[in-house]
Design an enzyme around this catalytic site. Structure first.
Site, PDB file in Angstrom:
ATOM      1  N   CYS A   1       0.689 134.512  46.090  1.00  0.00           N
ATOM      2  CA  CYS A   1       1.547 135.655  45.731  1.00  0.00           C
ATOM      3  C   CYS A   1       0.693 136.887  45.492  1.00  0.00           C
ATOM      4  O   CYS A   1       1.143 138.008  45.708  1.00  0.00           O
ATOM      5  CB  CYS A   1       2.373 135.320  44.491  1.00  0.00           C
ATOM      6  SG  CYS A   1       1.396 134.719  43.120  1.00  0.00           S
TER       7      CYS A   1
ATOM      8  N   GLU B   1       9.261 135.053  38.458  1.00  0.00           N
ATOM      9  CA  GLU B   1       7.971 135.420  39.079  1.00  0.00           C
ATOM     10  C   GLU B   1       8.113 135.205  40.574  1.00  0.00           C
ATOM     11  O   GLU B   1       8.224 134.064  41.022  1.00  0.00           O
ATOM     12  CB  GLU B   1       6.846 134.510  38.551  1.00  0.00           C
ATOM     13  CG  GLU B   1       6.596 134.573  37.057  1.00  0.00           C
ATOM     14  CD  GLU B   1       5.772 135.775  36.631  1.00  0.00           C
ATOM     15  OE1 GLU B   1       5.349 136.553  37.508  1.00  0.00           O
ATOM     16  OE2 GLU B   1       5.577 135.940  35.425  1.00  0.00           O
TER      17      GLU B   1
HETATM   18  P1  NAD Z   1      10.893 128.951  47.109  1.00  0.00           P
HETATM   19  O1  NAD Z   1      11.665 130.084  46.541  1.00  0.00           O
HETATM   20  O2  NAD Z   1      11.279 128.434  48.438  1.00  0.00           O
HETATM   21  O3  NAD Z   1      10.963 127.676  46.123  1.00  0.00           O
HETATM   22  C1  NAD Z   1      10.504 127.750  44.792  1.00  0.00           C
HETATM   23  C2  NAD Z   1      11.152 126.640  43.998  1.00  0.00           C
HETATM   24  O4  NAD Z   1      12.549 126.891  43.887  1.00  0.00           O
HETATM   25  C3  NAD Z   1      11.016 125.256  44.625  1.00  0.00           C
HETATM   26  O5  NAD Z   1      10.750 124.327  43.606  1.00  0.00           O
HETATM   27  C4  NAD Z   1      12.393 125.030  45.221  1.00  0.00           C
HETATM   28  O6  NAD Z   1      12.764 123.671  45.341  1.00  0.00           O
HETATM   29  C5  NAD Z   1      13.281 125.725  44.209  1.00  0.00           C
HETATM   30  N1  NAD Z   1      14.610 126.118  44.709  1.00  0.00           N
HETATM   31  C6  NAD Z   1      14.995 126.333  45.984  1.00  0.00           C
HETATM   32  N2  NAD Z   1      16.310 126.698  46.006  1.00  0.00           N
HETATM   33  C7  NAD Z   1      16.730 126.730  44.724  1.00  0.00           C
HETATM   34  C8  NAD Z   1      17.969 127.051  44.098  1.00  0.00           C
HETATM   35  N3  NAD Z   1      19.041 127.415  44.809  1.00  0.00           N
HETATM   36  N4  NAD Z   1      18.045 126.983  42.751  1.00  0.00           N
HETATM   37  C9  NAD Z   1      16.963 126.654  42.013  1.00  0.00           C
HETATM   38  N5  NAD Z   1      15.760 126.319  42.549  1.00  0.00           N
HETATM   39  C10 NAD Z   1      15.649 126.362  43.892  1.00  0.00           C
HETATM   40  O7  NAD Z   1       9.380 129.396  47.066  1.00  0.00           O
HETATM   41  P2  NAD Z   1       8.087 128.597  47.572  1.00  0.00           P
HETATM   42  O8  NAD Z   1       8.066 128.631  49.059  1.00  0.00           O
HETATM   43  O9  NAD Z   1       7.978 127.278  46.906  1.00  0.00           O
HETATM   44  O10 NAD Z   1       6.909 129.498  46.995  1.00  0.00           O
HETATM   45  C11 NAD Z   1       6.417 130.603  47.657  1.00  0.00           C
HETATM   46  C12 NAD Z   1       6.891 131.887  47.006  1.00  0.00           C
HETATM   47  O11 NAD Z   1       6.535 131.873  45.636  1.00  0.00           O
HETATM   48  C13 NAD Z   1       6.227 133.107  47.595  1.00  0.00           C
HETATM   49  O12 NAD Z   1       7.161 134.157  47.716  1.00  0.00           O
HETATM   50  C14 NAD Z   1       5.169 133.451  46.542  1.00  0.00           C
HETATM   51  O13 NAD Z   1       4.765 134.791  46.558  1.00  0.00           O
HETATM   52  C15 NAD Z   1       5.885 133.086  45.286  1.00  0.00           C
HETATM   53  N6  NAD Z   1       4.947 132.854  44.177  1.00  0.00           N
HETATM   54  C16 NAD Z   1       4.956 133.734  43.145  1.00  0.00           C
HETATM   55  C17 NAD Z   1       4.061 133.559  42.097  1.00  0.00           C
HETATM   56  C18 NAD Z   1       4.049 134.499  40.921  1.00  0.00           C
HETATM   57  O14 NAD Z   1       3.462 134.147  39.913  1.00  0.00           O
HETATM   58  N7  NAD Z   1       4.672 135.659  40.988  1.00  0.00           N
HETATM   59  C19 NAD Z   1       3.163 132.482  42.122  1.00  0.00           C
HETATM   60  C20 NAD Z   1       3.181 131.615  43.188  1.00  0.00           C
HETATM   61  C21 NAD Z   1       4.091 131.810  44.223  1.00  0.00           C
END
Ligand code: NAD
Length: 499
Positions: A281, A247
């Protein structure tokens, strides 16, 4: 994530093996939690595996009872949780309360519907194979890894955690490093109602801990976050053929058709673009407005947005680095020929960003193409509702969308290349538990919520049971020429006639 001891507001810091979360408005420390090593993550998954056997063999009724008790505990403590969400993530308390309400509603729905959606059922057989009865059930995977973002720190992870638990799985959850205490709050509450085994565990840390979870032997990984991280998660999970639910982000558009209720559309756009400081999002980042109602819409949107109190209704930007992206999008929109009707480059001040309305921005500008994740909206005038649909669909993303129209809402919604659409509203698809949530294209794949969301955390198990002797017997080398003849006559009768 930084490793200094003087964080700027909102930064998350690791110091001496502890993750320190801070208030994005003030920089004040909110919580300290131990960072998990790769070995800790593996050990948590091993414990979860044993716990999953116990949890899966409980009756549907007993799992439902525990999940509903968890839901009630969270409702009883929702004021404290909302205040923690305000301190750690910056979200205004009212918005935090609404987020908790939606999350617990989903948890209750998943708990109550799991048996009906996933339990064993008899399925129709085939006239060609009358001797067999078919049974279908959806069995839990075992252990689900969940990686969450910070922007909806309970609502978003619950779409995976509550549905995975209701389906009979154990879960190991890694919350965002920006909102670890919020995750710890509801995991602790779950463990009060399920004290026997570690059915839901939490591991803390940044990307490296998420990567360790991908490689820990979980049976499926549910990721919510940005596209670039989603790609890394898929690559890590591919090493062991671990299935994934992805997602990611969005660039949601609102279409305001020629027959729209313009006042309602403007009121909704003002909220849809700015709630949670635009860090959603499914926040409205673009609006395509029919020329007939454009001037009226823009005037009303400016008036509605001017009423918003940035400090108390919008809140701070949670991740310090995001302010640079928002500033870049505003600057490039203006450099590309756009105009700011409200806000603009000066809107990005300290921890807060004032709502910004941009118009006349070319379609290829970063503010139109990339996820901004801030309190901004680009409004574009279109000559027809068809043009609005074409421009809305011309995006790499395809998460949510919104349509305002008195008579054509459903027809326009069906043409939008997004996983979800709200008609005469924004965001509403996320709060109806029956409706699956997820996107297309760069927004990811797979679904949380609804029947599809429960099935995402279970695998189909098909059983065909002989209920009478076969006449003729076909699935054997002892079949006879007479039996074959009879079968061929039957197939010609059933499937061979032109109609
Ligand atoms: P992010 O991708 O920076 O981090 C998300 C998670 O992934 C965090 O817990 C982070 O620690 C982890 N992570 C980072 N690097 C990783 C790796 N190499 N391997 C595994 N995990 C790793 O995103 P964010 O800044 O926390 O969230 C914002 C983003 O999330 C925006 O793009 C938003 O649109 C999206 N989002 C989507 C939904 C949906 O349902 N589609 C809902 C909420 C947020």
């Amino acid at each position: 994530m930084t490793t200094t001891s003087q964080p700027q507001p909102g930064a998350s810091v690791v110091s001496a093996g502890e993750l320190i979360s801070t208030n994005p408005a003030t920089g004040e420390e909110v919580a300290r939690l131990p960072v998990s090593s790769a070995a800790d993550v593996k050990a948590a998954v091993a414990r979860a595996r044993a716990a999953s056997d116990w949890w899966a063999q409980l009756s549907w009724r007993e799992r439902r009872r525990r999940l509903l008790r968890w839901r009630s505990l969270l409702v009883q403590r929702m004021q404290s949780l909302a205040e923690l969400m305000h301190r750690e993530g910056g979200k205004p308390v009212d918005e935090a309360l609404l987020e908790i309400v939606s999350a617990v509603d989903h948890a209750a729905w998943a708990a109550k519907q799991a048996r009906k959606v996933l339990g064993r059922r008899r399925v129709p057989g085939s006239l060609m194979q009358l001797e067999y009865a078919g049974y279908l059930e959806y069995q839990p995977y075992g252990v689900i890894g969940v990686i969450g973002p910070w922007n909806f720190p309970i609502f978003t992870p619950f779409g995976s955690i509550a549905y995975a638990l209701a389906a009979g799985n154990a879960v190991v959850f890694k919350p965002s490093e920006y909102t670890p205490a919020i995750g710890q709050f509801y995991v602790d509450a779950f463990n009060e109602v399920v004290p026997e085994h570690p059915v839901l565990q939490i591991v803390h840390g940044g990307g490296e801990v998420g990567a360790a979870l991908c490689r820990s032997g979980v049976d499926k990984l549910a990721f919510t976050g940005s596209g670039p991280t989603g790609a890394k998660v898929m690559a890590a999970c591919a090493e062991s053929l671990t299935p994934v639910l992805i997602e990611c982000g969005g660039k949601d558009a609102m279409i305001v058709a020629d027959d729209a209720d313009v006042a309602k559309a403007a009121e909704t756009a003002a909220w849809g673009a700015n709630f949670n400081a635009g860090q959603a999002c499914v926040g409205i980042e673009r609006a395509y407005v029919h020329a007939k109602v454009y001037d009226d819409f823009v005037a009303k949107l400016v008036a509605e947005t001017e009423r918003i109190d940035t400090d108390t209704q919008v809140g701070p930007i949670t991740m310090p680095g995001q302010r640079d992206i928002i500033a870049r999008h505003i600057d490039s929109a203006l450099a590309d020929g756009g105009r700011a009707l409200l806000g603009g480059p000066d809107s990005v001040r300290g921890a807060y960003v004032r709502p910004t309305i941009l118009v006349d921005v070319p379609h290829d500008s970063a503010a139109v193409r990339e996820e901004t994740f801030g309190p901004t909206i680009v409004v574009t005038k279109v000559a027809s509702n068809d043009e609005a649909v074409t421009l809305a669909n011309d995006s790499a993303y395809g998460l949510g969308s919104s349509v305002f129209s008195k008579g054509q809402g459903m027809a326009i919604a069906a043409r939008l290349r997004t996983g979800m659409t709200a008609v005469n509203s924004a965001f509403a698809f996320a709060v109806l538990p029956e409706l699956p949530f997820g996107g297309v294209g760069q927004s990811g794949f797979g679904r949380i919520h609804g029947h599809d969301g429960l099935k995402e955390f279970a695998r189909a198990k098909s059983i065909a049971k002989r209920r009478m002797p076969s006449t003729p017997a076909l699935l054997t080398f002892r079949r006879t020429p007479a039996g074959m003849k009879l079968a061929m006559a039957a197939v010609k009768f059933l499937h061979g006639r032109s109609r």
